[in-house]
Write a protein that holds these residues in place. Structure first.
Motif, PDB file in Angstrom:
ATOM      1  N   UNK A  80       0.834  -1.208   0.000  1.00  0.00           N
ATOM      2  CA  UNK A  80       0.000   0.000   0.000  1.00  0.00           C
ATOM      3  C   UNK A  80       0.868   1.257   0.000  1.00  0.00           C
ATOM      4  N   UNK A  81       1.916   1.247   0.812  1.00  0.00           N
ATOM      5  CA  UNK A  81       2.755   2.432   0.946  1.00  0.00           C
ATOM      6  C   UNK A  81       3.719   2.662  -0.207  1.00  0.00           C
ATOM      7  N   UNK A  82       4.225   1.592  -0.802  1.00  0.00           N
ATOM      8  CA  UNK A  82       5.242   1.739  -1.848  1.00  0.00           C
ATOM      9  C   UNK A  82       4.811   2.640  -3.005  1.00  0.00           C
ATOM     10  N   UNK A  83       3.593   2.485  -3.559  1.00  0.00           N
ATOM     11  CA  UNK A  83       3.191   3.381  -4.654  1.00  0.00           C
ATOM     12  C   UNK A  83       3.234   4.860  -4.265  1.00  0.00           C
ATOM     13  N   UNK A  84       2.877   5.151  -3.007  1.00  0.00           N
ATOM     14  CA  UNK A  84       2.923   6.537  -2.540  1.00  0.00           C
ATOM     15  C   UNK A  84       4.364   7.039  -2.516  1.00  0.00           C
ATOM     16  N   UNK A 108       5.300  -9.615  -4.454  1.00  0.00           N
ATOM     17  CA  UNK A 108       5.128 -10.761  -5.358  1.00  0.00           C
ATOM     18  C   UNK A 108       3.770 -11.416  -5.103  1.00  0.00           C
ATOM     19  N   UNK A 109       3.457 -11.635  -3.831  1.00  0.00           N
ATOM     20  CA  UNK A 109       2.199 -12.290  -3.455  1.00  0.00           C
ATOM     21  C   UNK A 109       0.979 -11.482  -3.890  1.00  0.00           C
ATOM     22  N   UNK A 110       1.062 -10.159  -3.712  1.00  0.00           N
ATOM     23  CA  UNK A 110      -0.065  -9.283  -4.063  1.00  0.00           C
ATOM     24  C   UNK A 110      -0.074  -8.882  -5.531  1.00  0.00           C
ATOM     25  N   UNK A 111       0.911  -9.414  -6.278  1.00  0.00           N
ATOM     26  CA  UNK A 111       1.034  -9.076  -7.708  1.00  0.00           C
ATOM     27  C   UNK A 111       0.972  -7.561  -7.926  1.00  0.00           C
ATOM     28  N   UNK A 112       1.727  -6.851  -7.122  1.00  0.00           N
ATOM     29  CA  UNK A 112       1.737  -5.393  -7.163  1.00  0.00           C
ATOM     30  C   UNK A 112       2.319  -4.872  -8.475  1.00  0.00           C
ATOM     31  N   UNK A 113       1.649  -3.901  -9.102  1.00  0.00           N
ATOM     32  CA  UNK A 113       2.187  -3.320 -10.330  1.00  0.00           C
ATOM     33  C   UNK A 113       3.390  -2.417 -10.065  1.00  0.00           C
ATOM     34  N   UNK A 115       6.969  -1.900  -8.256  1.00  0.00           N
ATOM     35  CA  UNK A 115       8.047  -2.783  -7.813  1.00  0.00           C
ATOM     36  C   UNK A 115       9.054  -2.020  -6.950  1.00  0.00           C
ATOM     37  N   UNK A 116       9.693  -2.748  -6.040  1.00  0.00           N
ATOM     38  CA  UNK A 116      10.717  -2.119  -5.211  1.00  0.00           C
ATOM     39  C   UNK A 116      11.917  -1.707  -6.055  1.00  0.00           C
ATOM     40  N   UNK A 117      12.086  -2.331  -7.213  1.00  0.00           N
ATOM     41  CA  UNK A 117      13.178  -1.975  -8.115  1.00  0.00           C
ATOM     42  C   UNK A 117      12.979  -0.592  -8.738  1.00  0.00           C
ATOM     43  N   UNK A 118      11.811   0.021  -8.542  1.00  0.00           N
ATOM     44  CA  UNK A 118      11.582   1.385  -9.018  1.00  0.00           C
ATOM     45  C   UNK A 118      12.189   2.415  -8.066  1.00  0.00           C
ATOM     46  N   UNK A 119      12.631   1.976  -6.904  1.00  0.00           N
ATOM     47  CA  UNK A 119      13.302   2.856  -5.954  1.00  0.00           C
ATOM     48  C   UNK A 119      14.814   2.799  -6.193  1.00  0.00           C
ATOM     49  N   UNK A 120      15.550   3.560  -5.404  1.00  0.00           N
ATOM     50  CA  UNK A 120      17.017   3.581  -5.503  1.00  0.00           C
ATOM     51  C   UNK A 120      17.584   2.907  -4.252  1.00  0.00           C
TER      52      UNK A 120
END
Length: 326
Positions: A80-84, A108-113, A115-120
């Motif tokens: 929930x927080x990552x997209x923000x 991975x489990x929530x099939x989130x669009x 990704x943590x790889x979008x961060x630095x």
């Protein structure tokens, strides 16, 4: 045509600017780090929040920052927080998100669009071994007892832990598989944090619990929970609990936590954040925090951390496939 006086004045002005610019940039970078913003994609009280609060204390005590602000946005293991953080905090050179292995599994489990790889990736900070516990009146005295019951009838052994697909769930699946059982049959009960999981254990609502050592250690020391095994590679000093490996099940795992910057920051800002985390890691206040919270220092920064993250995502995805969650 310009005269000699105009030429000399322009040369002096340019030289002064050349001298002043780096100093100005340094002041701006320092000012940004002086006011650090910490984003925690989880509710207050959990491991990520504890890490953020410990960072704030250590950085202030070591005079590495003047102040910090912690923002909590909980839900779905960080999904929930990552997209923000990725979208609304983009380009903030003084911001860090605290997250770790749980988020990798939850995304991975929530099939989130998103990704943590979008961060630095900035730095991996700590590792914490997991512990498998039972209520004090449990008939299971060893991990082998618990595993034998699971293999006989998986439906009669329930495992309490954090979010589905997180570290606790992954460890339960790894133990089940390594012991010769079916990881997909693990009856896992996900709770929002260590507190609710402890309540379920103490109320004998579940068979066993899995969490980081820090979350259950006080209850174990007080005799309210009984530890069957820890996921360390070897016995830990001051912890009289056998490892999973020494009980004949070839599994070891630690829950790592680290920090990430939002996308869109400058290379100079990334370097400043890595430098800040490196100085924190070497500081006495941070070492005190590690000792107090019984966290292991597994510092890894910059590009090396980014490579580790890519490898970890692939590893966790394979484990979650075994659990039927990916």
């Amino acid at each position: 045509m310009i005269n000699r006086r105009s030429f000399l004045q322009s040369t002096v002005s340019a030289s002064a600017a050349a001298v002043l610019l780096p100093a100005a940039f340094s002041r701006d970078a320092q000012a940004a780090i002086d006011s650090l913003q910490l984003f925690v994609p989880a509710n207050p009280g959990g491991g990520w929040d504890q890490t953020a609060r410990s960072m704030e204390q250590a950085l202030k005590q070591a005079n590495l920052i003047k102040g910090a602000q912690v923002t909590n946005v909980g839900g779905a293991g960080g999904a929930v927080g990552l997209p923000q953080f990725v979208n609304q905090w983009k380009g903030r050179g003084n911001a860090l998100m605290v997250a770790g292995m749980v988020m990798v599994g939850a995304l991975i489990t929530n099939k989130s669009p998103v990704k943590v790889t979008q961060t630095v990736p900035i730095a991996r900070l700590t590792g914490e071994f997991e512990v498998i516990v039972v209520p004090p009146n449990s008939p299971f005295k060893t991990l082998q007892d618990l595993v034998a019951a699971f293999k006989a009838d998986p439906t009669k052994v329930s495992w309490a832990g954090g979010s589905a697909g997180g570290t606790d769930h992954i460890l339960a699946g790894m133990v089940a598989k390594a012991a010769g059982g079916d990881a997909k049959k693990v009856a896992y009960v996900a709770y929002s944090g260590g507190g609710p999981a402890q309540a379920a254990l103490l109320g004998s609502q579940v068979t066993c619990g899995v969490s980081g050592w820090g979350e259950f250690s006080e209850q174990i020391k007080a005799g309210k929970l009984r530890a069957l095994a820890i996921s360390a590679d070897k016995r830990q000093p001051g912890i009289d609990v056998p490892t999973i490996k020494e009980q004949g099940i070839d599994v070891e795992l630690y829950n790592w936590r680290g920090v990430f910057a939002p996308p869109g920051i400058k290379d100079t800002e990334k370097a400043a954040l890595i430098d800040l985390m490196t100085k924190m890691k070497d500081s006495a206040p941070w070492k005190d925090q590690l000792k107090t919270r019984e966290w292991t220092d597994i510092f890894l920064a910059g590009d090396a951390y980014g490579k580790y993250l890519a490898d970890e995502i692939a590893r966790i995805e394979a484990i979650l496939k075994d659990l039927g969650l990916a």
